[in-house]
Write an enzyme that holds these catalytic residues in place. Structure first.
Site, mmCIF file in Angstrom:
data_model
loop_
_atom_site.group_PDB
_atom_site.id
_atom_site.type_symbol
_atom_site.label_atom_id
_atom_site.label_comp_id
_atom_site.label_asym_id
_atom_site.label_seq_id
_atom_site.Cartn_x
_atom_site.Cartn_y
_atom_site.Cartn_z
ATOM 1 N N HIS A 68 -12.530 0.087 17.019
ATOM 2 C CA HIS A 68 -12.645 -1.343 17.335
ATOM 3 C C HIS A 68 -13.037 -1.562 18.796
ATOM 4 O O HIS A 68 -13.427 -2.663 19.174
ATOM 5 C CB HIS A 68 -11.302 -2.033 17.049
ATOM 6 C CG HIS A 68 -11.422 -3.334 16.320
ATOM 7 N ND1 HIS A 68 -12.580 -3.798 15.718
ATOM 8 C CD2 HIS A 68 -10.492 -4.302 16.082
ATOM 9 C CE1 HIS A 68 -12.356 -4.967 15.167
ATOM 10 N NE2 HIS A 68 -11.102 -5.303 15.366
ATOM 11 N N PHE A 99 -6.625 -9.992 23.021
ATOM 12 C CA PHE A 99 -6.944 -9.158 21.870
ATOM 13 C C PHE A 99 -8.273 -9.590 21.263
ATOM 14 O O PHE A 99 -8.700 -10.738 21.401
ATOM 15 C CB PHE A 99 -5.801 -9.169 20.853
ATOM 16 C CG PHE A 99 -4.654 -8.316 21.284
ATOM 17 C CD1 PHE A 99 -4.749 -6.932 21.238
ATOM 18 C CD2 PHE A 99 -3.490 -8.881 21.790
ATOM 19 C CE1 PHE A 99 -3.704 -6.119 21.665
ATOM 20 C CE2 PHE A 99 -2.435 -8.085 22.214
ATOM 21 C CZ PHE A 99 -2.541 -6.697 22.156
ATOM 22 N N ASN A 129 -9.645 -10.477 18.564
ATOM 23 C CA ASN A 129 -9.854 -11.672 17.745
ATOM 24 C C ASN A 129 -9.800 -12.962 18.556
ATOM 25 O O ASN A 129 -10.099 -14.039 18.025
ATOM 26 C CB ASN A 129 -8.823 -11.738 16.617
ATOM 27 C CG ASN A 129 -9.006 -10.625 15.611
ATOM 28 O OD1 ASN A 129 -10.000 -9.904 15.625
ATOM 29 N ND2 ASN A 129 -8.046 -10.474 14.718
ATOM 30 N N ASN A 180 -13.950 -10.911 13.550
ATOM 31 C CA ASN A 180 -13.245 -12.066 14.108
ATOM 32 C C ASN A 180 -13.462 -12.242 15.600
ATOM 33 O O ASN A 180 -13.350 -13.357 16.113
ATOM 34 C CB ASN A 180 -11.754 -11.971 13.789
ATOM 35 C CG ASN A 180 -11.477 -12.191 12.315
ATOM 36 O OD1 ASN A 180 -12.166 -12.964 11.652
ATOM 37 N ND2 ASN A 180 -10.491 -11.501 11.781
#
Length: 195
Positions: free
Chosen positions: A24, A69, A71, A117
């Site tokens: 990620h 974070f 998102n 996201n």
């Protein structure tokens, strides 16, 4: 758009050492590689992000790693865009992408978030999706593993061995984008990905 407006290349990822080498965080890893090439260092600037600054053939380029974070990346990216007067046409968001095999890269302008996201958050915060995205392929999870678990796993040993060359390829494409425009950067990156 003023000709001397800066570029903003925002890598998406999760802050903190635990997430550093996870799939990620491909966006963070890509902008880290670009910063290393130019001897640029990331520093806190009070905008919810780490920023580095460099020049590519006389073009001013800001590199950002939002420290919320992944998102929730949109607000920090929007703050940097406003603070430094970056037009959305010169925003590049670097993301991990499940739809491409490991190391495959794609550049495109606009389009939907494709389930990412972090990209959705950036589009929502800006009120537009008309920015460039560099999509770094991380492949699909093996059968039985959830997407959430997969993207937070570290790269495999073989992927780690190949990662420096793949990050260099993406950094090359970003430099070409700044110097010569999106079409030339797409041609170079996509041709190498498909070969």
């Amino acid at each position: 758009m003023t000709p001397d407006a800066p570029w903003l290349i925002a890598g998406l990822g999760n802050p903190g050492p635990w997430f550093r080498r996870t799939r990620h965080n491909a966006g963070f890893l890509t902008v880290d590689r670009l910063a290393e090439r130019h001897g640029a260092r990331f520093r806190r600037r009070g905008l919810g992000t780490l920023l580095a600054e460099l020049e590519v053939d006389g073009h001013r380029v800001l590199l950002a790693k939002p420290q919320w974070f992944i998102n929730l990346s949109g607000r920090p990216v929007a703050r940097v865009l406003r603070r430094y007067g970056v037009p959305v046409e010169r925003l590049v968001v670097v993301q991990d992408d499940l739809d491409f095999g490991f190391g495959s890269g794609r550049l495109k302008r606009g389009g939907g978030p494709g389930g990412h996201n972090g990209v959705r958050s950036v589009g929502d915060a800006l009120g537009t999706r008309d920015f460039v995205r560099l999509r770094f392929g991380i492949g699909r999870p093996p059968k039985g593993q959830s997407i959430g678990d997969f993207v937070l796993k570290r790269f495999t040993e073989d992927e780690e061995a190949a990662l420096p060359a793949e990050l260099d390829r993406c950094a090359d494409a970003l430099e070409t984008l700044v110097r010569l425009g999106l079409n030339r950067a797409q041609d170079a990156l996509n041709a190498r990905t498909e070969s």
